[in-house]
Design a protein around this motif. Structure first.
Motif, PDB file in Angstrom:
ATOM      1  N   GLU A   1      26.386   7.714  85.430  1.00 43.63           N
ATOM      2  CA  GLU A   1      26.052   7.086  86.706  1.00 43.63           C
ATOM      3  C   GLU A   1      26.043   8.051  87.771  1.00 43.63           C
ATOM      4  O   GLU A   1      26.922   8.664  87.892  1.00 43.63           O
ATOM      5  CB  GLU A   1      26.563   5.745  87.027  1.00 43.63           C
ATOM      6  N   GLY A   2      24.791   8.411  88.611  1.00 46.59           N
ATOM      7  CA  GLY A   2      25.112   9.163  89.716  1.00 46.59           C
ATOM      8  C   GLY A   2      25.257  10.418  89.535  1.00 46.59           C
ATOM      9  O   GLY A   2      25.435  11.412  90.445  1.00 46.59           O
ATOM     10  N   VAL A   3      24.998  11.206  88.382  1.00 47.47           N
ATOM     11  CA  VAL A   3      25.326  12.343  88.257  1.00 47.47           C
ATOM     12  C   VAL A   3      23.895  13.170  88.242  1.00 47.47           C
ATOM     13  O   VAL A   3      22.866  12.837  87.763  1.00 47.47           O
ATOM     14  CB  VAL A   3      25.898  12.686  86.549  1.00 47.47           C
ATOM     15  N   VAL A   4      24.243  14.432  88.824  1.00 47.02           N
ATOM     16  CA  VAL A   4      23.026  15.468  88.979  1.00 47.02           C
ATOM     17  C   VAL A   4      23.620  16.877  88.693  1.00 47.02           C
ATOM     18  O   VAL A   4      24.743  16.588  88.486  1.00 47.02           O
ATOM     19  CB  VAL A   4      22.419  15.385  90.423  1.00 47.02           C
ATOM     20  N   ARG A   5      22.779  17.962  88.674  1.00 46.75           N
ATOM     21  CA  ARG A   5      23.184  18.958  88.093  1.00 46.75           C
ATOM     22  C   ARG A   5      24.588  19.441  88.860  1.00 46.75           C
ATOM     23  O   ARG A   5      25.082  20.154  88.238  1.00 46.75           O
ATOM     24  CB  ARG A   5      21.919  19.941  88.386  1.00 46.75           C
ATOM     25  N   ARG A   6      24.521  19.260  89.979  1.00 44.47           N
ATOM     26  CA  ARG A   6      25.606  19.958  91.046  1.00 44.47           C
ATOM     27  C   ARG A   6      26.930  19.037  90.773  1.00 44.47           C
ATOM     28  O   ARG A   6      27.920  19.493  91.240  1.00 44.47           O
ATOM     29  CB  ARG A   6      25.242  19.838  92.210  1.00 44.47           C
TER      30      ARG A   6
END
Length: 243
Positions: free
Chosen positions: A113-118
């Protein structure tokens, strides 16, 4: 044991909780019109006939799921199963995870949940995760996710502290049964603890006191061959000793 000679039972209820073997035909979809059913492990569909692929007991849970329960050590992944996995390798796009299956599963780094590449999560080898099987096709590595169908973390993710025990897959299913498994229900009335059960035969137990973790873990492991009455007596005897 019931025999069908290859002919489906007119009523699925006649098979529920009965011992079955490969080849038994337990459901006839042509007699179950306007019903949507979910098939779990140990079952195969051939046209309108649902047949058994492994020995065990035919089980049903409301509203509409059927499966064959067998107390085996090796886990066969099935989509939507909740599992406890151990991270064995970390790669650029996914984590490789041991779920006690025939092959390693992979968990995409963005399946949180809520994870993006950065802000990709970092896990050490050996980290314990509670995850959901999203794909489990024959001949392919199963795919995991740490979010529910709505994209929320819910109960999924890393499990810290606590203690993990290994059980049969049959016992792990019973720990998730409804009404609650007697050992868990009775211990929960007297003790405070957390538990996460994987259908792959792994159970994580956590509590403030290490002695509670050990007690609950041992009670679970000792309960598999006991009836509900015997489980209650075992818990009563143990709690009487510790109090």
């Amino acid at each position: 044991m019931q025999k069908t000679d290859g002919n489906p039972s007119a009523s699925p209820s006649s098979w529920i909780d009965q011992s079955v073997v490969p080849g038994d035909v337990v459901l006839d979809l042509s007699a179950m019109t306007n019903q949507t059913i979910k098939l779990g492990g140990g079952l195969r569909q051939d046209s309108d006939a649902i047949s058994v692929t492994r020995a065990g007991k035919f089980r049903f849970s409301k509203p509409n799921k059927y499966w064959v329960e067998s107390s085996q050590k090796r886990y066969v992944p099935f989509a939507q199963d909740h599992v406890l996995g151990i991270v064995v390798d970390c790669r650029a796009d996914n984590f490789l995870v041991d779920i006690k299956g025939p092959t390693l599963a992979f968990l995409p780094v963005l399946a949180f949940e809520g994870v993006v590449r950065r802000n990709i999560p970092r896990f050490e080898t050996g980290a314990l995760l509670y995850a959901r099987v999203v794909k489990a096709n024959p001949g392919m590595n199963p795919e995991l996710s740490c979010v529910d169908a709505n994209g929320k973390a819910a109960e999924f993710g890393p499990l810290k502290d606590g203690f993990m025990i290994e059980t049969s897959t049959g016992l792990s299913r019973r720990l998730l049964s409804s009404p609650p498994y007697p050992v868990l229900a009775d211990l929960g009335k007297e003790l405070s603890f957390e538990i996460a059960v994987g259908l792959n035969g792994r159970v994580w137990v956590n509590a403030e006191s290490p002695s509670t973790v050990i007690l609950v873990s041992n009670m679970i492991l000792n309960s598999e061959s006991l009836t509900a009455f015997q489980q209650k007596k075992m818990v009563e005897k143990l709690l009487h000793r510790v109090h």
